[in-house]
Motif scaffolding. Sequence first.
Motif, PDB file in Angstrom:
ATOM      1  N   PHE A 159      -4.259  13.207  -2.911  1.00 42.75           N
ATOM      2  CA  PHE A 159      -4.172  11.796  -3.269  1.00 42.75           C
ATOM      3  C   PHE A 159      -3.103  11.500  -4.327  1.00 42.75           C
ATOM      4  O   PHE A 159      -2.729  10.353  -4.523  1.00 42.75           O
ATOM      5  N   LEU A 160      -2.654  12.532  -5.039  1.00 43.47           N
ATOM      6  CA  LEU A 160      -1.742  12.299  -6.161  1.00 43.47           C
ATOM      7  C   LEU A 160      -0.307  12.705  -5.860  1.00 43.47           C
ATOM      8  O   LEU A 160       0.627  11.995  -6.199  1.00 43.47           O
ATOM      9  N   ARG A 161      -0.137  13.901  -5.233  1.00 45.93           N
ATOM     10  CA  ARG A 161       1.231  14.394  -5.040  1.00 45.93           C
ATOM     11  C   ARG A 161       1.462  14.924  -3.629  1.00 45.93           C
ATOM     12  O   ARG A 161       2.530  15.435  -3.313  1.00 45.93           O
ATOM     13  N   VAL A 174       4.558   0.574 -14.260  1.00 43.99           N
ATOM     14  CA  VAL A 174       3.972   1.246 -13.099  1.00 43.99           C
ATOM     15  C   VAL A 174       2.715   1.953 -13.580  1.00 43.99           C
ATOM     16  O   VAL A 174       2.752   2.680 -14.578  1.00 43.99           O
ATOM     17  N   LEU A 175       1.613   1.695 -12.880  1.00 46.73           N
ATOM     18  CA  LEU A 175       0.316   2.256 -13.288  1.00 46.73           C
ATOM     19  C   LEU A 175      -0.001   3.526 -12.501  1.00 46.73           C
ATOM     20  O   LEU A 175       0.269   3.613 -11.301  1.00 46.73           O
ATOM     21  N   GLY A 176      -0.577   4.491 -13.201  1.00 48.95           N
ATOM     22  CA  GLY A 176      -1.078   5.708 -12.543  1.00 48.95           C
ATOM     23  C   GLY A 176      -2.475   6.016 -13.061  1.00 48.95           C
ATOM     24  O   GLY A 176      -2.775   5.761 -14.234  1.00 48.95           O
ATOM     25  N   ILE A 177      -3.336   6.519 -12.173  1.00 45.02           N
ATOM     26  CA  ILE A 177      -4.709   6.849 -12.590  1.00 45.02           C
ATOM     27  C   ILE A 177      -5.201   8.034 -11.767  1.00 45.02           C
ATOM     28  O   ILE A 177      -4.931   8.129 -10.583  1.00 45.02           O
ATOM     29  N   GLY A 178      -5.943   8.910 -12.428  1.00 42.83           N
ATOM     30  CA  GLY A 178      -6.610   9.994 -11.709  1.00 42.83           C
ATOM     31  C   GLY A 178      -7.908  10.368 -12.408  1.00 42.83           C
ATOM     32  O   GLY A 178      -7.903  10.675 -13.609  1.00 42.83           O
ATOM     33  N   ILE A 179      -9.017  10.222 -11.689  1.00 38.92           N
ATOM     34  CA  ILE A 179     -10.234  10.906 -12.138  1.00 38.92           C
ATOM     35  C   ILE A 179     -10.070  12.266 -11.488  1.00 38.92           C
ATOM     36  O   ILE A 179     -10.392  12.469 -10.318  1.00 38.92           O
ATOM     37  N   ASP A 180      -9.446  13.175 -12.240  1.00 36.68           N
ATOM     38  CA  ASP A 180      -8.939  14.412 -11.640  1.00 36.68           C
ATOM     39  C   ASP A 180     -10.030  15.469 -11.441  1.00 36.68           C
ATOM     40  O   ASP A 180      -9.866  16.389 -10.638  1.00 36.68           O
ATOM     41  N   GLY A 227      -8.155   5.366   0.813  1.00 40.27           N
ATOM     42  CA  GLY A 227      -8.989   4.170   0.917  1.00 40.27           C
ATOM     43  C   GLY A 227      -9.742   3.854  -0.356  1.00 40.27           C
ATOM     44  O   GLY A 227      -9.883   2.687  -0.724  1.00 40.27           O
ATOM     45  N   ARG A 228     -10.195   4.893  -1.044  1.00 40.40           N
ATOM     46  CA  ARG A 228     -10.981   4.653  -2.258  1.00 40.40           C
ATOM     47  C   ARG A 228     -10.122   3.996  -3.341  1.00 40.40           C
ATOM     48  O   ARG A 228     -10.536   3.015  -3.974  1.00 40.40           O
ATOM     49  N   ALA A 229      -8.922   4.524  -3.557  1.00 43.44           N
ATOM     50  CA  ALA A 229      -8.049   3.948  -4.589  1.00 43.44           C
ATOM     51  C   ALA A 229      -7.661   2.513  -4.214  1.00 43.44           C
ATOM     52  O   ALA A 229      -7.687   1.611  -5.063  1.00 43.44           O
ATOM     53  N   LYS A 245      -9.331   0.428  -2.484  1.00 39.33           N
ATOM     54  CA  LYS A 245     -10.519  -0.416  -2.730  1.00 39.33           C
ATOM     55  C   LYS A 245     -10.593  -0.813  -4.208  1.00 39.33           C
ATOM     56  O   LYS A 245     -10.826  -1.976  -4.552  1.00 39.33           O
ATOM     57  N   VAL A 246     -10.398   0.162  -5.080  1.00 38.42           N
ATOM     58  CA  VAL A 246     -10.463  -0.103  -6.531  1.00 38.42           C
ATOM     59  C   VAL A 246      -9.382  -1.105  -6.933  1.00 38.42           C
ATOM     60  O   VAL A 246      -9.649  -2.082  -7.644  1.00 38.42           O
ATOM     61  N   TYR A 247      -8.153  -0.892  -6.466  1.00 38.36           N
ATOM     62  CA  TYR A 247      -7.051  -1.771  -6.865  1.00 38.36           C
ATOM     63  C   TYR A 247      -7.283  -3.202  -6.361  1.00 38.36           C
ATOM     64  O   TYR A 247      -7.053  -4.166  -7.084  1.00 38.36           O
ATOM     65  N   LYS A 248      -7.752  -3.326  -5.117  1.00 39.32           N
ATOM     66  CA  LYS A 248      -8.018  -4.667  -4.552  1.00 39.32           C
ATOM     67  C   LYS A 248      -9.099  -5.371  -5.356  1.00 39.32           C
ATOM     68  O   LYS A 248      -9.014  -6.544  -5.678  1.00 39.32           O
ATOM     69  N   LYS A 249     -10.152  -4.593  -5.682  1.00 38.95           N
ATOM     70  CA  LYS A 249     -11.284  -5.123  -6.446  1.00 38.95           C
ATOM     71  C   LYS A 249     -10.815  -5.694  -7.787  1.00 38.95           C
ATOM     72  O   LYS A 249     -11.337  -6.679  -8.277  1.00 38.95           O
ATOM     73  N   LEU A 250      -9.785  -5.061  -8.360  1.00 37.01           N
ATOM     74  CA  LEU A 250      -9.303  -5.492  -9.675  1.00 37.01           C
ATOM     75  C   LEU A 250      -8.216  -6.570  -9.564  1.00 37.01           C
ATOM     76  O   LEU A 250      -7.676  -7.013 -10.575  1.00 37.01           O
ATOM     77  N   GLY A 251      -7.890  -6.964  -8.360  1.00 37.94           N
ATOM     78  CA  GLY A 251      -6.976  -8.094  -8.187  1.00 37.94           C
ATOM     79  C   GLY A 251      -5.561  -7.745  -7.755  1.00 37.94           C
ATOM     80  O   GLY A 251      -4.719  -8.635  -7.609  1.00 37.94           O
ATOM     81  N   PHE A 252      -5.250  -6.454  -7.579  1.00 35.77           N
ATOM     82  CA  PHE A 252      -3.908  -6.089  -7.110  1.00 35.77           C
ATOM     83  C   PHE A 252      -3.693  -6.648  -5.705  1.00 35.77           C
ATOM     84  O   PHE A 252      -4.595  -6.626  -4.873  1.00 35.77           O
TER      85      PHE A 252
END
Length: 176
Positions: free
Chosen positions: A33-35, A88-94, A133-135, A137-144
């Motif tokens: 999901f990251l690289r 530019v935003l980046g996030i990982g619950i790694d 899909g999970r990421a 979903k999160v971004y859409k939920k927050l308004g992206f």
Amino acid sequence: MTIKGEKVILRSFRLSDAPSFVRWLNDPEVDRFLRAGAKKITLKEEIKWIKNLSKKIKTEKHFAIDTIQGNLVGSCGLSLSLKNKNAVLGIGIDDKRYWNQGLGTEATKMLIDYGFKKLKLHRIDLKVYSYNGRAIKVYKKLGFKFEGMQREEVFYKGKYYDLIQMGLLSREWKRK
Ligand SMILES: CC(C)(COP(=O)(O)OP(=O)(O)OC[C@H]1O[C@@H](n2cnc3c(N)ncnc32)[C@H](O)[C@@H]1OP(=O)(O)O)[C@@H](O)C(=O)NCCC(=O)NCCS
């Protein structure tokens, strides 16, 4: 610097965080999901990355993410373009044991809030693989908002995937 939420705390990186990130970022399930199959990260590279953060403090705002109980679980950050007030935003619950518990949503929300309220940014955007899909979903939920895609940009395990671009404006965040 520390920002405290209900489930997570965003804090400055420590050199002692490096081994956990090396382990997690080299985990194929997380890397996917990251690289998407990029070269493995070494401990030396990770330590160098953390050390370099202090030299780029004006434009690179990165945080380690701890649970409220104090367990390191990931990281998030904003790479700023000062002239345009963009990032530019980046996030990982790694640490994948912590996926799907609401930590990523809260950490992303806190980072956006920091970007728009504290840094007075005008716009935050990000790129995400079409199969994440999970990421999305999160971004859409927050308004992206979906802004476009680079078709078949990512080659992963023998197949091409689209790279999706999403963006959020300060006035849209204020309205929420
Ligand atoms: C993406 C990530 C940050 C999300 O954080 P998280 O803590 O796992 O996610 P949350 O629990 O906050 O929210 C996940 C949401 O997606 C939903 N979801 C889970 N799997 C899904 C899937 N395959 N497709 C669509 N939605 C999904 C959940 O139901 C939840 O929605 P809800 O809050 O409406 O119930 C985290 O999973 C992660 O770091 N993954 C690996 C690295 C990564 O993908 N980083 C982003 C790169 S762009």
